[in-house]
Write a protein that holds these residues in place. Structure first.
Motif, PDB file in Angstrom:
ATOM      1  N   PHE A  77       0.835  -1.191  -0.050  1.00 51.64           N
ATOM      2  CA  PHE A  77       0.087  -0.068   0.021  1.00 51.64           C
ATOM      3  C   PHE A  77       0.798   1.348  -0.091  1.00 51.64           C
ATOM      4  N   VAL A  78       0.437   2.204  -0.774  1.00 46.39           N
ATOM      5  CA  VAL A  78       1.374   3.644  -1.006  1.00 46.39           C
ATOM      6  C   VAL A  78      -0.023   4.454  -0.727  1.00 46.39           C
TER       7      VAL A  78
ATOM      8  N   VAL B 229      -2.524   0.308  -4.411  1.00 47.95           N
ATOM      9  CA  VAL B 229      -2.314  -0.911  -4.060  1.00 47.95           C
ATOM     10  C   VAL B 229      -1.697  -1.711  -5.152  1.00 47.95           C
ATOM     11  N   THR B 230      -0.552  -2.219  -4.518  1.00 46.08           N
ATOM     12  CA  THR B 230       0.397  -3.308  -5.669  1.00 46.08           C
ATOM     13  C   THR B 230       0.264  -4.674  -4.986  1.00 46.08           C
ATOM     14  N   SER B 231       0.455  -5.351  -5.997  1.00 45.55           N
ATOM     15  CA  SER B 231       0.703  -6.895  -5.544  1.00 45.55           C
ATOM     16  C   SER B 231       1.246  -7.733  -6.720  1.00 45.55           C
ATOM     17  N   GLU B 232       1.473  -8.930  -6.229  1.00 46.48           N
ATOM     18  CA  GLU B 232       2.285 -10.052  -7.200  1.00 46.48           C
ATOM     19  C   GLU B 232       0.982 -10.726  -8.007  1.00 46.48           C
ATOM     20  N   ARG B 233      -0.251 -10.914  -7.440  1.00 49.26           N
ATOM     21  CA  ARG B 233      -1.095 -11.368  -8.069  1.00 49.26           C
ATOM     22  C   ARG B 233      -2.151 -10.461  -7.966  1.00 49.26           C
ATOM     23  N   PRO B 234      -2.845 -10.502  -9.335  1.00 48.12           N
ATOM     24  CA  PRO B 234      -3.984  -9.241  -9.466  1.00 48.12           C
ATOM     25  C   PRO B 234      -5.331  -9.418  -8.402  1.00 48.12           C
TER      26      PRO B 234
ATOM     27  N   SER C   4      -4.940  -1.118  -8.527  1.00 50.03           N
ATOM     28  CA  SER C   4      -5.774  -0.017  -8.870  1.00 50.03           C
ATOM     29  C   SER C   4      -5.359   1.210  -7.713  1.00 50.03           C
ATOM     30  N   CYS C   5      -6.136   2.301  -7.951  1.00 53.30           N
ATOM     31  CA  CYS C   5      -5.681   3.575  -7.029  1.00 53.30           C
ATOM     32  C   CYS C   5      -7.123   3.722  -6.409  1.00 53.30           C
ATOM     33  N   LEU C   6      -7.066   3.953  -5.005  1.00 53.16           N
ATOM     34  CA  LEU C   6      -8.454   4.038  -4.254  1.00 53.16           C
ATOM     35  C   LEU C   6      -8.480   5.756  -3.688  1.00 53.16           C
TER      36      LEU C   6
END
Length: 259
Positions: free
Chosen positions: A121-122, A178-183, A234-236
């Motif tokens: 999370f950023v 939100v970033t991840s290695e799996r969507p 995505s960005c929230l």
């Protein structure tokens, strides 16, 4: 690391029976132990053990189950899902750090593949105003490269009134990327946070255009921690809203194939 206290253990065997990777086994002396080389620390044994013998000392203490604090009526939960809306009108009032942390806690609690817990999370907060024009500029390059004249017009309107609510952030001034290695992992975390925002009386918006803008710019990708293995889900945009909905919005029937 899972630790099983032999003095508390009643040897019911539920932890071993439920263990997905068979990391928990019964030793010759009858005690239950955990093979740390196999265990992927899902915590199921800690949550399941009726005697509280299983623990993960390096992590937070678990919260004991109480029906009044944990259970939701299905109809109430379904109505909350029906009533939540994507918000495109924010007041500009910022969320407190405590409110942001509560949203992040909701995202952290989402399930992840093989319990990887690799979602990142950023929170764009204090640096939002300095990053806003950079995201807009990348959005404009994306629109121009793809011949999207109506989207490019949005950028021109933003330049005409940069201090006013725009059609990318809609008056919001805080965003969680939100970033991840799996969507699927990042998607589940985002859904949790959006529902939590609704429960807190706040507004939230999945900003697909901001996501594309970030993905379209190497410097922005680096800033938000996007790599070859870690993608931006995505960005929230989150914030306060003065909208007050009076009913649910109509939806199409579900597309279901009963087989």
């Amino acid at each position: 690391m899972v630790v099983i206290n032999p003095e508390q253990c009643t040897r019911c065997g539920q932890c071993a029976e439920n263990c997905a990777v068979r990391a928990i086994y019964q030793a010759q002396d009858g005690s239950f132990q955990c093979n740390q080389a196999v265990c992927f620390a899902c915590g199921q044994c800690v949550a399941l053990c009726p005697a509280g013998a299983a623990s993960m000392p390096a992590l937070e203490p678990p919260i004991p189950y109480e029906s009044s604090a944990f259970d939701l009526q299905p109809d109430v939960l379904l109505n909350a899902m029906r009533f939540r809306r994507s918000i495109r009108r924010f007041t500009g009032e910022k969320l407190t750090r405590r409110q942001l942390e509560q949203l992040l806690e909701a995202g952290r609690c989402a399930p992840t593949s093989s319990n990887s817990q690799s979602v990142g999370f950023v929170v764009l907060d204090e640096e939002f105003e300095s990053m806003r024009p950079k995201i807009w500029e990348s959005f404009a390059r994306f629109a121009e490269a793809n011949g999207r004249k109506l989207l490019l017009r949005r950028y021109e309107q933003y330049l005409e009134n940069p201090g006013q609510p725009d059609t990318l952030f809609y008056g919001g001034n805080q965003m969680i990327a939100v970033t991840s290695e799996r969507p699927v992992d990042g998607g589940l975390a985002l859904a949790n946070m959006e529902l939590m925002a609704h429960a807190m009386g706040l507004g939230a918006l999945y900003c697909g255009f901001a996501t594309r803008a970030i993905d379209n710019d190497p410097a922005l990708r680096e800033y938000f921690g996007v790599t070859e293995k870690r993608h931006l889900d995505s960005c929230l945009i989150v914030g306060h809203t003065d909208l007050h909905f009076c009913r649910t919005a109509p939806r199409n029937p579900p597309r279901v194939a009963w087989r």
